[in-house]
Write an enzyme that holds these catalytic residues in place. Sequence first.
Site, PDB file in Angstrom:
ATOM      1  N   LYS A  56       0.864  -1.191   0.000  1.00  0.00           N
ATOM      2  CA  LYS A  56       0.000   0.000   0.000  1.00  0.00           C
ATOM      3  C   LYS A  56       0.896   1.235   0.000  1.00  0.00           C
ATOM      4  O   LYS A  56       1.548   1.547   0.990  1.00  0.00           O
ATOM      5  CB  LYS A  56      -0.930   0.061   1.205  1.00  0.00           C
ATOM      6  CG  LYS A  56      -2.035   1.101   0.936  1.00  0.00           C
ATOM      7  CD  LYS A  56      -2.638   1.716   2.169  1.00  0.00           C
ATOM      8  CE  LYS A  56      -1.914   2.910   2.718  1.00  0.00           C
ATOM      9  NZ  LYS A  56      -1.834   4.087   1.853  1.00  0.00           N
ATOM     10  N   GLU A  59      10.259   0.930  10.101  1.00  0.00           N
ATOM     11  CA  GLU A  59      11.305   1.876   9.663  1.00  0.00           C
ATOM     12  C   GLU A  59      10.709   3.264   9.805  1.00  0.00           C
ATOM     13  O   GLU A  59       9.880   3.675   8.990  1.00  0.00           O
ATOM     14  CB  GLU A  59      11.669   1.629   8.191  1.00  0.00           C
ATOM     15  CG  GLU A  59      12.445   0.370   7.938  1.00  0.00           C
ATOM     16  CD  GLU A  59      13.926   0.540   8.222  1.00  0.00           C
ATOM     17  OE1 GLU A  59      14.405   1.688   8.316  1.00  0.00           O
ATOM     18  OE2 GLU A  59      14.600  -0.484   8.366  1.00  0.00           O
ATOM     19  N   CYS A 109      14.103  10.122   5.852  1.00  0.00           N
ATOM     20  CA  CYS A 109      14.242   9.692   7.250  1.00  0.00           C
ATOM     21  C   CYS A 109      15.681   9.836   7.728  1.00  0.00           C
ATOM     22  O   CYS A 109      15.942  10.100   8.883  1.00  0.00           O
ATOM     23  CB  CYS A 109      13.800   8.242   7.372  1.00  0.00           C
ATOM     24  SG  CYS A 109      14.681   7.152   6.246  1.00  0.00           S
ATOM     25  N   GLU A 138      10.779  15.868  14.458  1.00  0.00           N
ATOM     26  CA  GLU A 138      11.099  15.630  13.051  1.00  0.00           C
ATOM     27  C   GLU A 138      10.245  16.546  12.178  1.00  0.00           C
ATOM     28  O   GLU A 138       9.014  16.438  12.191  1.00  0.00           O
ATOM     29  CB  GLU A 138      10.824  14.170  12.667  1.00  0.00           C
ATOM     30  CG  GLU A 138      11.288  13.858  11.255  1.00  0.00           C
ATOM     31  CD  GLU A 138      10.841  12.481  10.743  1.00  0.00           C
ATOM     32  OE1 GLU A 138       9.694  12.088  10.989  1.00  0.00           O
ATOM     33  OE2 GLU A 138      11.674  11.826  10.080  1.00  0.00           O
TER      34      GLU A 138
HETATM   35  P1  NAD Z   1       2.892   8.356   7.447  1.00  0.00           P
HETATM   36  O1  NAD Z   1       3.184   7.591   8.678  1.00  0.00           O
HETATM   37  O2  NAD Z   1       1.919   9.464   7.515  1.00  0.00           O
HETATM   38  O3  NAD Z   1       2.325   7.389   6.295  1.00  0.00           O
HETATM   39  C1  NAD Z   1       3.074   6.294   5.826  1.00  0.00           C
HETATM   40  C2  NAD Z   1       2.125   5.264   5.232  1.00  0.00           C
HETATM   41  O4  NAD Z   1       1.280   4.787   6.275  1.00  0.00           O
HETATM   42  C3  NAD Z   1       1.198   5.804   4.156  1.00  0.00           C
HETATM   43  O5  NAD Z   1       1.035   4.821   3.153  1.00  0.00           O
HETATM   44  C4  NAD Z   1      -0.115   6.007   4.896  1.00  0.00           C
HETATM   45  O6  NAD Z   1      -1.257   5.936   4.079  1.00  0.00           O
HETATM   46  C5  NAD Z   1      -0.072   4.849   5.876  1.00  0.00           C
HETATM   47  N1  NAD Z   1      -0.891   5.041   7.089  1.00  0.00           N
HETATM   48  C6  NAD Z   1      -1.195   6.193   7.718  1.00  0.00           C
HETATM   49  N2  NAD Z   1      -1.983   5.958   8.792  1.00  0.00           N
HETATM   50  C7  NAD Z   1      -2.175   4.622   8.839  1.00  0.00           C
HETATM   51  C8  NAD Z   1      -2.907   3.744   9.695  1.00  0.00           C
HETATM   52  N3  NAD Z   1      -3.603   4.223  10.733  1.00  0.00           N
HETATM   53  N4  NAD Z   1      -2.861   2.416   9.458  1.00  0.00           N
HETATM   54  C9  NAD Z   1      -2.159   1.920   8.417  1.00  0.00           C
HETATM   55  N5  NAD Z   1      -1.463   2.691   7.555  1.00  0.00           N
HETATM   56  C10 NAD Z   1      -1.468   4.026   7.766  1.00  0.00           C
HETATM   57  O7  NAD Z   1       4.289   8.844   6.883  1.00  0.00           O
HETATM   58  P2  NAD Z   1       4.589   9.780   5.635  1.00  0.00           P
HETATM   59  O8  NAD Z   1       4.222  11.177   5.999  1.00  0.00           O
HETATM   60  O9  NAD Z   1       4.029   9.192   4.382  1.00  0.00           O
HETATM   61  O10 NAD Z   1       6.186   9.626   5.531  1.00  0.00           O
HETATM   62  C11 NAD Z   1       7.070  10.375   6.285  1.00  0.00           C
HETATM   63  C12 NAD Z   1       7.593   9.586   7.465  1.00  0.00           C
HETATM   64  O11 NAD Z   1       8.198   8.365   7.033  1.00  0.00           O
HETATM   65  C13 NAD Z   1       8.697  10.335   8.206  1.00  0.00           C
HETATM   66  O12 NAD Z   1       8.495  10.214   9.591  1.00  0.00           O
HETATM   67  C14 NAD Z   1       9.960   9.596   7.780  1.00  0.00           C
HETATM   68  O13 NAD Z   1      11.037   9.729   8.664  1.00  0.00           O
HETATM   69  C15 NAD Z   1       9.472   8.191   7.659  1.00  0.00           C
HETATM   70  N6  NAD Z   1      10.366   7.378   6.830  1.00  0.00           N
HETATM   71  C16 NAD Z   1      11.188   6.436   7.420  1.00  0.00           C
HETATM   72  C17 NAD Z   1      12.078   5.691   6.641  1.00  0.00           C
HETATM   73  C18 NAD Z   1      13.029   4.681   7.238  1.00  0.00           C
HETATM   74  O14 NAD Z   1      13.590   3.889   6.501  1.00  0.00           O
HETATM   75  N7  NAD Z   1      13.253   4.673   8.540  1.00  0.00           N
HETATM   76  C19 NAD Z   1      12.127   5.901   5.265  1.00  0.00           C
HETATM   77  C20 NAD Z   1      11.288   6.864   4.707  1.00  0.00           C
HETATM   78  C21 NAD Z   1      10.412   7.587   5.491  1.00  0.00           C
END
Ligand code: NAD
Length: 486
Positions: free
Chosen positions: A177, A252, A287, A388
């Site tokens: 997803k 992650e 990230c 962040e």
């Molecule tokens: P997010 O947590 O808002 O969303 C990530 C994904 O989760 C999306 O597909 C979203 O639709 C889904 N999601 C949201 N709420 C959910 C729920 N209740 N249940 C299931 N799925 C749900 O994150 P974002 O804004 O898309 O991305 C940014 C974040 O990702 C930052 O915090 C960044 O640091 C992190 N990130 C981490 C890594 C890593 O490897 N550690 C890599 C890239 C990004």
Amino acid sequence: MITVSLDTVPMTIGGVSTVASNGETIDTVNPATGQIIARIPNATVEDVDLAVAKASAAFKLWRRTSPEERAEALLAFATVVEEHAEELSALDVAENGSPIREMRKDAAAAVSQIRYYAGLVLEAKGETIPTTWNRLNYTLLQPYGVVGRIVPFNHPLMFAASKIAAPIAAGNTVIVKPSEYTSLSALRLAELSKGVFPDGVFNVVTGYGNTAGDAMVRHPGIRRMAFTGSAETGRHIQATAASVTLKTITLELGGKNPLVVFSDADIDKAIEAAQRGMNFSWQGQSCGSTSRLIVQQDIYNDFVEALAASVEKMRSGMPDEESTQTGAIVNQLQFDKVSRYLRVGVEDGATVVAGGHVLNEGDFANGYFVRPTVFKNVDPSSRLAQEEVFGPILATMPFTDYDNALSIANGVRFGLTASVFSESLKTTTRFARDVEAGYVWVNEVSRHVAGTGFGGVKDSGIGREEGLEELLSYTQAKNVHINIED
Ligand code: NAD
């Protein structure tokens, strides 16, 4: 300017192109222009049920394939991604606002990760355990079944393409997803993968986190989830899954990563690294961005001044232009958040030495553009130093001695990456030992090294990806004890 059909781009479930069961769609917007560029299915709980049913059916056959067959399929998939890299990168550019020259690198990184796991298929092996004379004891590493992978907006293609490789190599089937803001490359990828994998091995479901994502998290047919995204969502996912069933979940998550420069460092190299490590080229939306720069007091002023001058030279532009060095923030929500932190930094007493403002005139009038920003004298306990931002804002702060540097570096809830610059072997080796992070660079920054595990400690996550450990994490050990007495 990139144009994408305004028709709904279908999901691929069980090898079949399909829209949401209730016909609902989500508009996807180009963050550089504000234009709606496509519609994606707003998947329902029923769509997720269907995807799990198709992936479960496919698993029955996929688990019986030989490792070599799985490697062949992955290699063919890598070639498809490579051959369509330009098209796929362009979809990312149109949806997430990062410059084309950066998104091409994502496609190349995905191809190399997929090939890496194709080469590792024979490593998902168990062990024999010495035991008494007439007994044989060994382990089998077996796939879980259906794996759910939920990924964020910042590297859409790279995550959708590369994060299916380890589970598929280990004999699982996968449902991805993508973020509701950046689903087009994943949708296209699944379409392109038809015939490369048997139907149902790789499925893509699109929609909102709290509907489609939530349905995956709750589904008892998905016993293994891997999530990449924010710490808040990660914690929510753990709690939600546990309220329904037991699941193995790796996470992650976010970071507030320190880059520490001691005064005996190669200063030019460290300045270049501080700029690169911030990933201004993805508008800071990574990230691993080293978003806290911690510099020894006696060189602090000169260092930050030189860095600010270099950052000011970065060219903001339309993401699809080759010369653009920094593009658009992914959406209104993130843009508002980043804009808020520009104010928070000032409110908390820090000084802007580069950027510090949005761009909203001329070409930039309808998009979400923020100039790469450097703050000076940020209080280590302030919001800008602790939270962040996930945007192009670098918080810089001075330190006095080793203990002070370490205490600032470790003084946040995150622990993803860290970077240290010094010519002293003792200083860097101690720092690498003492800092709370899952990945440490010494006189280097940002580089993901093939075959090494990436992941965080503390609130930055659970588990390691990109190395052998990731492959093994998609298997469960079964112990077999055999009586071989006459
Ligand atoms: P997010 O947590 O808002 O969303 C990530 C994904 O989760 C999306 O597909 C979203 O639709 C889904 N999601 C949201 N709420 C959910 C729920 N209740 N249940 C299931 N799925 C749900 O994150 P974002 O804004 O898309 O991305 C940014 C974040 O990702 C930052 O915090 C960044 O640091 C992190 N990130 C981490 C890594 C890593 O490897 N550690 C890599 C890239 C990004």
